[in-house]
Design an enzyme around this catalytic site. Structure first.
Site, short mmCIF file in Angstrom:
data_model
loop_
_atom_site.label_atom_id
_atom_site.label_comp_id
_atom_site.label_asym_id
_atom_site.label_seq_id
_atom_site.Cartn_x
_atom_site.Cartn_y
_atom_site.Cartn_z
N ASP A 112 -4.44 -9.79 -8.31
CA ASP A 112 -4.82 -8.87 -9.39
C ASP A 112 -3.70 -7.99 -9.92
OD1 ASP A 112 -4.82 -7.63 -6.90
OD2 ASP A 112 -6.78 -6.69 -7.13
N GLU A 131 -12.13 -0.24 -10.20
CA GLU A 131 -11.62 -1.09 -11.28
C GLU A 131 -12.52 -1.10 -12.51
OE1 GLU A 131 -9.31 -2.11 -7.76
OE2 GLU A 131 -11.46 -1.83 -8.08
N GLU A 166 0.82 -1.21 0.00
CA GLU A 166 0.00 0.00 0.00
C GLU A 166 0.85 1.26 0.00
OE1 GLU A 166 -3.14 0.04 -0.44
OE2 GLU A 166 -3.89 -1.93 0.13
N GLU A 186 -18.73 -6.82 -3.44
CA GLU A 186 -17.39 -7.38 -3.36
C GLU A 186 -17.32 -8.78 -3.97
OE1 GLU A 186 -14.24 -5.66 -1.12
OE2 GLU A 186 -15.18 -5.09 -2.98
#
Length: 420
Positions: A261, A375, A120, A354
């Site tokens: 991902d 996304e 992150e 989700e």
């Protein structure tokens, strides 16, 4: 539906999508989206969130829009300001950009006793600072002599990235998931890291190496990528969690979503950025295995990485980046078919839950929420650039309408806890 707190950065792709994709004239008369009106609405939405952060949450990392206060989440970096820097430039707000740069220079210190996520911190702090640094001259900001190889934001990005380097000091070169910014990796730190947390550095770290002349950043990022590649299964898949000391797969579900991902995303974007045939070759091999074992009717399921047997017949909202990635390698037809599958879920709920059970056609218990993930919007932007298909403009319109309807509150925008 219920609302819960959400950071401003979740909406970043919405601003970019409407300002860029909706900023293009729609090609189909009679189905036109009023792009000028939506551009202004999106600007207004951005400032509704941004101004509330400044008023109610600064200097904390994030705004809590339901309680109109702030909290630190990723390391006490005033993270929302870093996230907002490039958006301010795209909006043309140079004066506020310059003010915020001064605030960050004076107030942000990476030499602190904080345990921070390596992943992150890279994508949000290092990436946010680098993107703003590289956009600054084009936006009309007066830059230092020697730019782009010098500048305050570049120095801050390098400082932050150096704090992450101890995490890569493992027998495999794959990084730990967490590092203490002052002391390095804690002695009791777990060696279990998700695949995305290992393979999502090459874009920022290679950029940093090229700008600073120090190869260490690109070197560690490449070593981590190559170790993942070396440890893929015999059928060409990777799981979603691995031990970075032993390289043993701990979670063996293979798919394109959570925990994996951005590894695939960075192989493609790293290949494009660096004109690197090896990275693209890796992705194309993965893409074949993904198509062979996880793709069903233009959906992508989760399978066991060694056997290819289905383990979870679900669509995760994090997977919605995939059509955009497919568009970048020129697989437009496949990308559009998958995108339209995902868009049907959006239209069903007004957002992406989700987890979505594909056979049942509904949400998965305890995964019903929509935390304003970007996304699907990112994929729409890439696909619209590639196709000029007006259906994608309609998604942009639907996104603006949905987010304002279901998540706008007095102090910003909140995530949807569940759909009902």
């Amino acid at each position: 539906m219920l609302l819960s707190a959400s950071p401003l950065h979740r909406l970043g792709w919405l601003w970019l999508w409407v300002l860029h994709s909706l900023g293009q004239p729609p090609p189909a008369a009679g189905k036109e989206v009023d792009v000028a009106r939506y551009r202004e609405r999106v600007k207004s939405m951005f400032y509704h969130a941004y101004d509330n952060y400044l008023e109610n949450a600064f200097p904390y990392d994030e705004l809590r829009p339901l309680t109109c206060d702030g909290q630190d989440t990723w390391g006490s970096f005033s993270l929302t300001l870093i996230d907002a820097l490039d958006t301010l430039l795209i909006l043309g707000n140079v004066s506020e950009f310059q003010r915020v740069v001064s605030v960050l220079q004076e107030g942000v210190n990476f030499d602190i006793d904080v345990n921070a996520s390596v992943f992150e911190t890279n994508i949000r702090v290092v990436g946010g600072l680098l993107s703003a640094h590289l956009l600054s001259k084009k936006a009309g900001v007066e830059v230092e002599a020697g730019w782009p190889c010098s500048g305050p934001l570049l120095r801050m990005a390098e400082d932050a990235a150096r704090k992450l380097l101890p995490a890569f000091q493992t027998p495999t070169g794959m990084p730990y998931g967490t590092v203490n910014l002052l002391h390095g990796v804690n002695p009791g730190e777990t060696p279990i890291t998700c695949t995305a947390g290992i393979g999502t550095f090459i874009v920022e770290f290679a950029t940093l190496s090229h700008l600073t002349g120090d190869p260490i950043f690109e070197d560690v990022a490449r070593k981590a990528l190559k170790t993942l590649w070396k440890n893929r299964s015999d059928i060409g898949l990777v799981g979603n969690h691995v031990d970075v000391v032993t390289a043993k797969w701990v979670a063996q579900d293979a798919g394109i979503g959570a925990g994996v991902d951005s590894y695939f995303e960075y192989l493609v974007k790293g290949a494009i950025l660096l004109q690197d045939e090896e990275l693209m070759s890796m992705f194309l091999d993965y893409n074949k295995a993904i198509s062979n074992y996880t793709k069903f009717d233009d959906w992508y399921l989760w399978v066991q990485m060694y056997k290819g047997t289905v383990s979870m017949p679900v669509f995760q909202s994090l997977e919605a980046y995939w059509p955009g990635l497919q568009s970048l390698i020129g697989d437009i037809d496949s990308a559009m078919r998958t995108f339209l599958n995902y868009y049907t879920v959006w239209k069903q709920f007004g957002g992406l839950p989700e987890f979505y059970n594909i056979p049942q056609g509904y949400t998965v218990e305890k995964r019903e929420g929509y935390p304003l993930r970007p996304e699907l919007i990112e994929s729409a932007m890439y696909l619209y650039r590639a196709t000029q298909d007006p259906t994608l403009l309609e998604l942009g319109r639907d996104v603006v309408e949905s987010i304002e309807k279901i998540s706008k509150v007095e102090c910003g925008f909140a995530t949807v806890k569940y759909f009902s």
